[in-house]
Each structure stands twice: as structure tokens, then as C-alpha cells.
Design an enzyme around this catalytic site. Structure first.
Site, PDB file in Angstrom:
ATOM      1  N   SER A  59       1.535 -10.207  -1.276  1.00 44.99           N
ATOM      2  CA  SER A  59       1.203  -8.433  -1.454  1.00 44.99           C
ATOM      3  C   SER A  59       1.742  -7.863   0.388  1.00 44.99           C
ATOM      4  O   SER A  59       1.609  -6.370   0.897  1.00 44.99           O
ATOM      5  CB  SER A  59      -0.219  -7.968  -1.322  1.00 44.99           C
ATOM      6  OG  SER A  59      -0.580  -8.866  -0.076  1.00 44.99           O
ATOM      7  N   GLU A  95      -9.665   7.774   3.373  1.00 48.08           N
ATOM      8  CA  GLU A  95     -10.786   6.734   4.347  1.00 48.08           C
ATOM      9  C   GLU A  95      -9.717   4.966   4.653  1.00 48.08           C
ATOM     10  O   GLU A  95      -8.849   4.574   3.932  1.00 48.08           O
ATOM     11  CB  GLU A  95     -11.581   6.371   3.799  1.00 48.08           C
ATOM     12  CG  GLU A  95     -11.828   5.083   2.134  1.00 48.08           C
ATOM     13  CD  GLU A  95      -9.946   5.049   1.359  1.00 48.08           C
ATOM     14  OE1 GLU A  95      -9.649   6.036   1.592  1.00 48.08           O
ATOM     15  OE2 GLU A  95      -9.838   3.832   0.569  1.00 48.08           O
ATOM     16  N   LYS A 127       0.651  -1.326  -0.334  1.00 47.28           N
ATOM     17  CA  LYS A 127      -0.383   0.113  -0.243  1.00 47.28           C
ATOM     18  C   LYS A 127       0.819   1.308  -0.206  1.00 47.28           C
ATOM     19  O   LYS A 127       0.363   2.472  -0.603  1.00 47.28           O
ATOM     20  CB  LYS A 127      -0.919  -0.305   0.846  1.00 47.28           C
ATOM     21  CG  LYS A 127      -2.035  -0.916   0.882  1.00 47.28           C
ATOM     22  CD  LYS A 127      -3.083  -0.614   2.005  1.00 47.28           C
ATOM     23  CE  LYS A 127      -4.130  -0.783   1.340  1.00 47.28           C
ATOM     24  NZ  LYS A 127      -4.308  -3.012   1.754  1.00 47.28           N
TER      25      LYS A 127
END
Ligand SMILES: *Cc1c(COP(=O)(O)O)cnc(C)c1O
Length: 395
Positions: free
Chosen positions: A379, A113, A91
Site C-alpha cells: 500500500s 481530517e 491514498k
């Protein structure tokens, strides 16, 4: 890279994508749409982005040959180690890119968010790095469920604002963030956490994450003397790690792309997040895509044991990859993912995020040739999921 699987100028991937937004949001999104490509192609932007990815995030992440896992499946399996990125997942690639865009647009207040809190942490991290004010909207229920990530965000200097409407989860937090952005069009930049939202977000986020497949190509060439693998496997929540892992292979139709969704307690159990199988075309967060919804168009609450896959839609790029059959979509249950996570720990000494464990479970569903090269995008790391692993396996 221009590809028929990327967004056109209006942000459409086939019939999906676009920008379906309230008029009040139009100026903000339009400003970004007009400038994001120019900004991200500037030499000084690229230099700053690449140097932060290298020195702060720790890129390039290794492409690791998983010997024991390969033996078990009688093929050649490589892991793209996004779990080794600073903050523990892919991310941060995106939040670094977006905060650099925000700075160049002259914005000094950042909003985001978050559901499970991973994107909130990645955003709070880059805000601390840049000394910018950070407000993270999070559903009241998620704030209770994800206390460690709330603490992390606060330590990093972010303000966490509870969303108290609706189901008090991710979609309500998103609504609050959008409301904030409408009220603060001048000084505020909204950092979205996946390849979702109105154009240009899906395209912008995919470009920032595309560093994953850019590195895979170079690394494979060095290790195996070939640029392309036979398979790339990645889990899909909104779809950003998969978009990044697929990006530079989209036009090489010989590369099989496998997108893995969360089947939760089973695709037909009413408790899943298998959007491509169960979804119908609809609009969510400003984008036309596949979406889990009732017959009268109400969004269905998704469910998965992994908080990061617990999203009722998929990004428009993936909706199009599904519809055109460019990618194969498989879904994996909670139980299969948990077992695959434990197996990776025992075979390779790597505890994966439960999101990533879904991608590994696919290895048990497919048969590969011994000389196939299979890449699994790892990930994120499993530290954040330790309590879930402990409770599940009664460790
Ligand atoms: C958030 C997250 C995901 C899901 O998000 P995508 O946008 O689909 O990549 C997957 N894995 C990890 C480790 C995450 O933190």
C-alpha cells in the site's frame, strides 16, 4: 459492479453501514448521496479521473513478481506496487476521485481530517493541483508527532488546524471536520480518507480505489494468462487499500481474501488495533460497524506502531466481509511487522510502509502451494517510517 458484498442503495453491507448522522449534517450528505453515482459515471468524469491517475499519479502501478520472496515461501508472490504512486501510497487514488466530485458539485473549499498526516498530504496535494482552498484538521498530539507531514501540507498550501479536545488525535480531528462541514454546508466538501463515514463515503471510496484490483486482473492475465489469483493480502486500517485490492474479486469465491489488522503489542495486551477480533457493533463517524469500545460504549483508544492502522473501527464493508467469512482476518504484532518490513528490504530492495509490512508478515503464518499465486498489496513506501525503523532496529 454489483456484488452482494457491496453497499445496497441505503449504504448497508449486511447489517453494517448506513448513515447515522446528526440532522444538521443531513443536507450535505444527502446532496452527495443523490449525485455521487451519476457524477462518477459521467464520461467526462471518467476521462479526467483516468488521465490524472495515469499522468499525475503514475498508474497503472506495476504488478511485480517478487522472485526471492517467492523462493523463500515456496510459492508465487506478486506485489501490487501502490508504493510507487505519487505521494507514496494508494491514498491519492481516492483524493483525486473526491476532488473531481467536489468540483462538479461546485464546491471550492475542501476540508479533511488526518491522523498520521498521510491523508492530509494526499488531500493537500490534490487541492494544490486544482487550486482549491484546503483546511486539514489534525489532533494537537498528532501535529507534534508527525511534524514532517505537517510541513508537507503547509508547503502544499493547506492550512492545518489543531484539534484540541479529547485525546487530541484522529477522532477529535474528525469531530472538528464534521463541525466545520455543518457550519459551511454551501461551499465546502469533506474529503474522507478511507472506506469509513456515512453512506455514500464507504462505497464512493471503494469505487475510486477499485482501480487497484481492476489493474491486477489485467496484469495477471498478461503475465500468467489467468485473471484471478489464489490469494489477495492487504492491511486494514479503515480498509481502503484492502477494499480496492479485493473489489473485483469479491464475487469470485475461489480467490481467498486476507485482511490484516494491527495486533500492536498483542491482541490481548490492551494496546492493539485488532478491530474485528476485539470489536463489537457500534456507530462511529456516521456508520454502523465493528468498533473497539468499552462495555458502556466508549471508544477504546487503538494502538499500533504504524500510525495508518491506528483506527478504532473498520469500514462497514470489512465488518461484513468478516461476519460473512468472505475474508479471513488475521492480526500481526508490531514486532512481526517490523521484521517483515526489514525482510522485504533485504530480499527485494523495497522498504515498505509499516502498514504494508503487516500484510507481508502474514506470509510467515500461512502455507501456500508452490503453484499458488499470492498477491500482496504494497500500500505504501517506507520513507515516512524511517525514524521508526531506525529506532526499532537501532540502525
Ligand atoms: C493510510 C494507510 C493505510 C491504512 O488505510 P486503509 O484505508 O486501511 O488503506 C495503509 N497503508 C498505507 C501506506 C497508508 O498510508
Amino acid at each position: 459492479m454489483s456484488s452482494k458484498y457491496n453497499a445496497d442503495e441505503k449504504g448497508f453491507y449486511g447489517e453494517f453501514g448506513g448513515a447515522f448522522i446528526p440532522e444538521m449534517l443531513y443536507p450535505n450528505v444527502e446532496e452527495l448521496r443523490l449525485k455521487y453515482l451519476e457524477i462518477s459515471e459521467e464520461k467526462s468524469f471518467k476521462e479526467e479521473f483516468q488521465s490524472l491517475l495515469r499522468e499525475y499519479v503514475g498508474r497503472p502501478t506495476p504488478l511485480y513478481f517478487a522472485k526471492r520472496l517467492s523462493q523463500k515461501h515456496n510459492t508465487k508472490i506478486y506485489l501490487k506496487r501502490e508504493d510507487l504512486c505519487h505521494t507514496g501510497a494508494h491514498k491519492i487514488n481516492n483524493t483525486i476521485g473526491q476532488i473531481l466530485v467536489a468540483k462538479r458539485l461546485g464546491k471550492h473549499r475542501i476540508i479533511a481530517e488526518t491522523g498520521a498526516g498521510q491523508h492530509g498530504v494526499a488531500t493537500a496535494t490534490v487541492c494544490a493541483l486544482m487550486g482549491l482552498k484546503c483546511i486539514v484538521y489534525m489532533g494537537e498530539i498528532d501535529i507534534e508527532r508527525q511534524a514532517p507531514n505537517v510541513a508537507r501540507m503547509k508547503m502544499l498550501g493547506a492550512e492545518v488546524r489543531p484539534a484540541t479536545s479529547g485525546s487530541k488525535t484522529l477522532k477529535d480531528a474528525t469531530n472538528e471536520a464534521i463541525r466545520d462541514w455543518i457550519n459551511n454546508p454551501e461551499d465546502t466538501f469533506y474529503i474522507i480518507g478511507s472506506v469509513v463515514g456515512p453512506h455514500p463515503y464507504p462505497d464512493m471510496v471503494a469505487r475510486f480505489q477499485s482501480v487497484i484490483s481492476e489493474e491486477i486482473k489485467l496484469q495477471l492475465e498478461e503475465i500468467e494468462n489467468r485473471k484471478n489469483p489464489d490469494y489477495v493480502i492487504a492491511c486494514v486500517g479503515g480498509g481502503s487499500n484492502a477494499a480496492g485490492a479485493f473489489y473485483h474479486f469479491l464475487d469470485d469465491e475461489n480467490v481467498n481474501l486476507i485482511a490484516v489488522e494491527a495486533a500492536g503489542k498483542g491482541v490481548n495486551s490492551g494496546e492493539s488495533a485488532a478491530t474485528s477480533l476485539l470489536g463489537k457493533t457500534g456507530v462511529i463517524h456516521g456508520s454502523k460497524t465493528l468498533l473497539m469500545q468499552t462495555n458502556d460504549g466508549q471508544i477504546t483508544e487503538p494502538y499500533s506502531i504504524s500510525a495508518g492502522l491506528d483506527y478504532p473501527g473498520i469500514g462497514p464493508m470489512h465488518a461484513n466481509l468478516f461476519q460473512t467469512k468472505r475474508a479471513e482476518f488475521l492480526s500481526i504484532t508490531d514486532d512481526e511487522a517490523m521484521e517483515a518490513g526489514l525482510e522485504l528490504a533485504k530480499l527485494e530492495g523495497i522498504i515498505p510502509a509499516i502498514e504494508s509490512a503487516h500484510a507481508f508478515a502474514v506470509l510467515n503464518h500461512k502455507t501456500f502451494n508452490p503453484d499458488d499465486i499470492v498477491i500482496v498489496n504494497l500500500s505504501g513506501r517506507g520513507d515516512k517510517d524511517l525514524t521508526t525503523y531506525i529506532n526499532y532496529f537501532k540502525i
